[in-house]
Enzyme design. Structure first.
Site, mmCIF file in Angstrom:
data_model
loop_
_atom_site.group_PDB
_atom_site.id
_atom_site.type_symbol
_atom_site.label_atom_id
_atom_site.label_comp_id
_atom_site.label_asym_id
_atom_site.label_seq_id
_atom_site.Cartn_x
_atom_site.Cartn_y
_atom_site.Cartn_z
ATOM 1 N N HIS A 1 0.807 -1.224 0.000
ATOM 2 C CA HIS A 1 0.000 0.000 0.000
ATOM 3 C C HIS A 1 0.843 1.279 0.000
ATOM 4 O O HIS A 1 0.544 2.240 0.708
ATOM 5 C CB HIS A 1 -0.959 -0.012 1.186
ATOM 6 C CG HIS A 1 -2.008 -1.076 1.133
ATOM 7 N ND1 HIS A 1 -2.456 -1.614 -0.057
ATOM 8 C CD2 HIS A 1 -2.697 -1.721 2.124
ATOM 9 C CE1 HIS A 1 -3.377 -2.534 0.205
ATOM 10 N NE2 HIS A 1 -3.534 -2.619 1.496
ATOM 11 N N HIS B 1 -9.856 1.565 0.993
ATOM 12 C CA HIS B 1 -9.771 0.329 1.789
ATOM 13 C C HIS B 1 -10.976 0.207 2.732
ATOM 14 O O HIS B 1 -10.822 -0.082 3.918
ATOM 15 C CB HIS B 1 -8.462 0.315 2.576
ATOM 16 C CG HIS B 1 -7.932 -1.054 2.857
ATOM 17 N ND1 HIS B 1 -8.532 -1.909 3.761
ATOM 18 C CD2 HIS B 1 -6.875 -1.717 2.353
ATOM 19 C CE1 HIS B 1 -7.838 -3.030 3.814
ATOM 20 N NE2 HIS B 1 -6.823 -2.952 2.958
ATOM 21 N N GLU C 1 -12.040 -3.355 -3.082
ATOM 22 C CA GLU C 1 -11.031 -2.365 -3.436
ATOM 23 C C GLU C 1 -10.836 -2.331 -4.951
ATOM 24 O O GLU C 1 -10.150 -3.177 -5.512
ATOM 25 C CB GLU C 1 -9.706 -2.695 -2.755
ATOM 26 C CG GLU C 1 -9.792 -2.849 -1.248
ATOM 27 C CD GLU C 1 -8.511 -3.415 -0.671
ATOM 28 O OE1 GLU C 1 -7.430 -2.838 -0.932
ATOM 29 O OE2 GLU C 1 -8.565 -4.447 0.015
#
Length: 349
Positions: free
Chosen positions: A102, A176, A311
């Site tokens: 991420h 998220h 996502e």
């Protein structure tokens, strides 16, 4: 008119509350440009269908990814290496698996974004903006990112991204958000039903990085082309599910009409469903396999499989495998993307 209220949320951040005439309430904050709550009116009162915490401090203490805008790159970059125009880059990797997750430590999810409110008759928005300096977390280019959260009178929460850079760089954002349509993180999402318009998924390795293999969902627990209970991925002996205790995989969307959802999450017990529409080619489904380490959410302990993410993004692995797409953003381009979560209610639960 969509009502908008503001209040302090901790760490110098602000919580923005948007409410439409149907009683749907969206709460977002400039701490991590994240969604905090999405409350649905039922006969038993408001039911929050996403998982979040009550302050910026609580996010920092418990889990910074919940509801956050993820970037610069969602998912894992294997060994933290990539190249653009024959220029090699090495990012700082995590000490356990040696990959980057991420966008790396201390990324978009814990930044304080600037915010601007846009109030209109049939929809209202909060536009969050962040300037990521060149070299942040090892990525090239000064990147200016905007994320627009909108609530409208049709019970749609939309997330629209825009970005420009002054040097070629990588960019693949997502949100998220964790859904639990029971409104209770202590209730498993096993009995939720899921539809995904995807004939294929991306296979992952033991460290959950993409292997480059694209596999048909046919004959596997990944086949959600007809709505199925999610528990099928928990009760199977299929190796890809056993590897991650459920799902932590990219599904590659078929090309569908814009008026048809790419995915639908529903929970018959409450009569609530979420229809997903996106211009992105994939969705990463993560079924919240925290084991006993799940955080306390709204006063209740999150159990294993107590939430599910939807996502939308270019599939992780695109850095290493051309078949999964491209996430290079160049100075002459403007990145734009939009995902809509339409909330449908027959909510007696």
């Amino acid at each position: 008119m969509i009502k908008i209220q503001q209040k302090a949320f901790g760490k110098g951040s602000t919580l923005y509350t948007l409410q439409n005439k149907n009683g749907l309430v969206l709460e977002v904050t400039n701490f991590g440009a994240r969604i905090v709550r999405l409350s649905v009116p039922t006969t038993k009162g408001q039911k929050n269908i996403v998982l979040g915490f009550d302050s910026a401090e609580e996010y920092a203490e418990k889990d910074l990814y919940f509801g956050a805008t993820i970037g610069r790159v969602a998912g894992r970059i294997k060994k933290g290496t990539f190249s653009i125009d024959e220029q090699e880059y090495q990012l700082e990797v995590d000490p356990i698996y040696g990959n980057v997750l991420h966008g790396g430590a201390s990324s978009f999810e814990e930044r304080l974004w600037s915010a601007r409110v846009v109030a209109e008759e049939k929809s209202s928005s909060v536009i969050f903006t962040y300037v990521s300096p060149a070299g942040e977390n090892g990525f090239p280019g000064r990147l200016t990112v905007s994320v627009q959260y909108t609530l409208n009178a049709l019970n749609e929460w939309s997330v629209a991204y825009s970005a420009v850079t002054d040097q070629p760089t990588l960019f693949n954002p997502t949100n998220h958000v964790y859904f639990n349509l029971s409104g209770d993180a202590a209730t498993s999402i096993a009995e939720h039903e899921l539809f995904i318009d995807a004939d294929h998924f991306a296979v992952v390795a033991e460290d959950t990085t993409a292997t480059g293999e694209i596999r048909s969902v046919s004959g596997t627990p990944f086949d959600f082309r007809r709505s199925q209970k999610i528990k099928q991925v928990f009760e199977t002996s299929y190796q890809q599910n056993l590897l991650v205790d459920g799902l932590d995989h990219p599904f590659l969307f078929n090309k569908t009409r814009k008026d048809r959802p790419n995915a639908i999450l529903s929970y018959p017990e409450t009569g609530i469903s979420v229809e997903l529409y996106t211009d992105q080619p994939a969705v990463v489904i993560f079924t919240g396999q925290f084991g006993s380490a799940g955080p306390v959410v709204s006063g209740g302990k999150m159990i294993n499989h107590g939430g599910i993410t939807l996502e939308t993004q270019v599939s992780p692995g695109a850095v290493e495998f051309d078949e999964l797409g491209s996430i290079i953003l160049r100075p002459e381009e403007v990145f734009k993307s939009k995902t809509i979560y339409k909330i449908c209610m027959n909510a007696d639960g």
